[in-house]
Design a protein around this motif. Structure first.
Motif, short mmCIF file in Angstrom:
data_model
loop_
_atom_site.label_atom_id
_atom_site.label_comp_id
_atom_site.label_asym_id
_atom_site.label_seq_id
_atom_site.Cartn_x
_atom_site.Cartn_y
_atom_site.Cartn_z
N ALA A 44 0.82 -1.21 0.00
CA ALA A 44 0.00 0.00 0.00
C ALA A 44 0.86 1.26 0.00
N SER A 45 2.17 1.10 0.19
CA SER A 45 3.04 2.27 0.31
C SER A 45 3.55 2.73 -1.04
N HIS A 46 3.75 4.02 -1.15
CA HIS A 46 4.35 4.56 -2.37
C HIS A 46 5.77 4.06 -2.54
N CYS A 47 6.37 3.61 -1.46
CA CYS A 47 7.76 3.14 -1.53
C CYS A 47 7.85 1.76 -2.16
N PHE A 48 6.74 1.04 -2.13
CA PHE A 48 6.76 -0.33 -2.62
C PHE A 48 7.19 -0.37 -4.08
N GLY A 49 8.16 -1.21 -4.38
CA GLY A 49 8.64 -1.32 -5.74
C GLY A 49 9.89 -0.51 -6.01
N GLY A 50 10.33 0.20 -5.00
CA GLY A 50 11.62 0.88 -5.16
C GLY A 50 11.51 2.38 -5.38
N ILE A 51 12.65 2.98 -5.52
CA ILE A 51 12.74 4.43 -5.57
C ILE A 51 12.34 4.97 -6.94
N THR A 52 11.60 6.05 -6.94
CA THR A 52 11.20 6.76 -8.16
C THR A 52 11.36 8.27 -7.88
N PRO A 53 11.28 9.09 -8.92
CA PRO A 53 11.37 10.54 -8.69
C PRO A 53 10.35 11.04 -7.69
N ARG A 54 9.18 10.41 -7.69
CA ARG A 54 8.13 10.88 -6.80
C ARG A 54 8.43 10.56 -5.35
N ASN A 55 8.84 9.34 -5.07
CA ASN A 55 8.97 8.93 -3.67
C ASN A 55 10.40 9.03 -3.13
N GLN A 56 11.28 9.64 -3.90
CA GLN A 56 12.68 9.66 -3.50
C GLN A 56 12.88 10.30 -2.11
N VAL A 57 11.99 11.23 -1.77
CA VAL A 57 12.13 11.88 -0.47
C VAL A 57 12.03 10.87 0.66
N MET A 58 11.18 9.86 0.48
CA MET A 58 11.01 8.86 1.53
C MET A 58 12.21 7.94 1.65
N PHE A 59 13.04 7.97 0.65
CA PHE A 59 14.29 7.19 0.72
C PHE A 59 15.43 8.07 1.22
N GLY A 60 15.14 9.29 1.54
CA GLY A 60 16.15 10.23 2.01
C GLY A 60 16.25 10.20 3.52
N PRO A 61 16.82 11.25 4.10
CA PRO A 61 17.01 11.29 5.56
C PRO A 61 15.69 11.34 6.30
N PRO A 62 15.62 10.72 7.48
CA PRO A 62 14.38 10.71 8.26
C PRO A 62 14.06 12.09 8.83
N CYS A 63 12.85 12.21 9.37
CA CYS A 63 12.40 13.46 9.98
C CYS A 63 12.24 14.57 8.94
N ILE A 119 -7.02 3.33 6.34
CA ILE A 119 -8.22 3.82 5.64
C ILE A 119 -7.89 4.22 4.21
N GLY A 120 -8.80 3.90 3.31
CA GLY A 120 -8.72 4.44 1.96
C GLY A 120 -7.72 3.78 1.04
N ILE A 121 -7.17 2.64 1.43
CA ILE A 121 -6.19 1.95 0.59
C ILE A 121 -6.83 0.72 -0.01
N LYS A 174 -4.87 -2.02 -0.99
CA LYS A 174 -4.03 -3.19 -0.75
C LYS A 174 -3.61 -3.25 0.72
N ALA A 175 -3.37 -4.45 1.17
CA ALA A 175 -2.90 -4.67 2.55
C ALA A 175 -3.83 -4.00 3.56
N LYS A 176 -5.12 -4.12 3.31
CA LYS A 176 -6.09 -3.47 4.19
C LYS A 176 -6.06 -4.02 5.61
N GLU A 177 -5.57 -5.23 5.74
CA GLU A 177 -5.62 -5.86 7.05
C GLU A 177 -4.56 -5.34 8.02
N THR A 178 -3.47 -4.86 7.47
CA THR A 178 -2.37 -4.42 8.32
C THR A 178 -2.81 -3.32 9.28
N PRO A 179 -2.76 -3.59 10.58
CA PRO A 179 -3.27 -2.62 11.57
C PRO A 179 -2.27 -1.52 11.87
#
Length: 190
Positions: free
Chosen positions: A48-67, A164-166, A168-173
């Motif tokens: 369900a995460s945008h990160c799933f499948g690896g890094i792309t121009p869109r989600n690169q920020v999530m592969f960057g430094p935390p916080c 909510i609103g996803i 895939k992986a709806k069960e994951t609490p």
DNA sequence: AAAAGGATTCACT
DNA sequence: GTGAATCCTTTTG
């Protein structure tokens, strides 16, 4: 505020650990904000995460430094605000879904075009509109101005449920909320 | 260059 | 509780 009050959260921890720790934390942007009452965790190996499948121009920020902030457009209309966690290269974040308005409520009312305080920040798209969060903030640090993060002012009871609103992986609490808060986007069924 | 897919919201029943 | 709108961004050819 006082310099001793740095946030006691390790943002390089897994999303599922950072998320519940954020409940009760005070978040503001340019002095407008309040207490976080609802979040969701999205991790690297999560379909369900945008990160799933690896890094792309869109989600690169999530592969960057935390916080740091990861902001994206949802349904072409709304902005959604995440805080990056886990070490760089991992790819994970916590979606901020709802905030209890505390500061700059009049500003929020103007931006949202409504008076009902309960609905000002009850939802990821709504809170972004209320706080004025846009792509401009994406990739910027969340613990530095114009953002501000302050520790919870009192002990909190965290409740858990499915996200909510996803599709895939709806069960994951991995939805976390402040128990009995009336500012949740939707109530927890437990 | 074109197409598909939404981590939603709002209004109405 | 249910259904529909709505527009952009990312991804792929």
């Amino acid at each position: 505020m006082n310099s001793a009050s740095s946030l006691d959260i390790d943002f390089s921890a897994p999303a599922a650990e950072v998320a519940p720790a954020l409940i009760g934390v005070i978040l503001t942007l340019n002095g407008v904000g309040g207490r976080i009452v609802e979040v969701e965790a999205y991790d690297h190996d999560d379909p369900a995460s945008h990160c799933f499948g690896g890094i792309t121009p869109r989600n690169q920020v999530m592969f960057g430094p935390p916080c740091h902030a990861y902001v994206y457009r949802s349904y072409g209309i709304h902005w959604c605000f995440n805080i990056v966690c886990c070490p760089p290269g991992h790819g994970a974040g916590v979606l901020i879904r709802a905030i209890e308005p505390l500061f700059g409520i009049d500003t929020m009312r103007t931006r949202r075009g409504m008076d009902n305080v309960r609905l000002l920040c009850a939802g990821p798209g709504r809170l972004c509109q209320a706080l004025g969060i846009t792509m401009e903030q994406s990739g910027t640090a969340v613990n530095r101005p114009p953002f501000q993060l302050l520790p919870a002012t009192e002990p909190v009871t965290v409740v858990t449920g499915p996200r909510i609103g996803i599709s895939k992986a709806k069960e994951t609490p991995w939805r976390f909320g402040l128990a009995d808060s009336r500012f949740l986007s939707r109530s927890f069924c437990q």
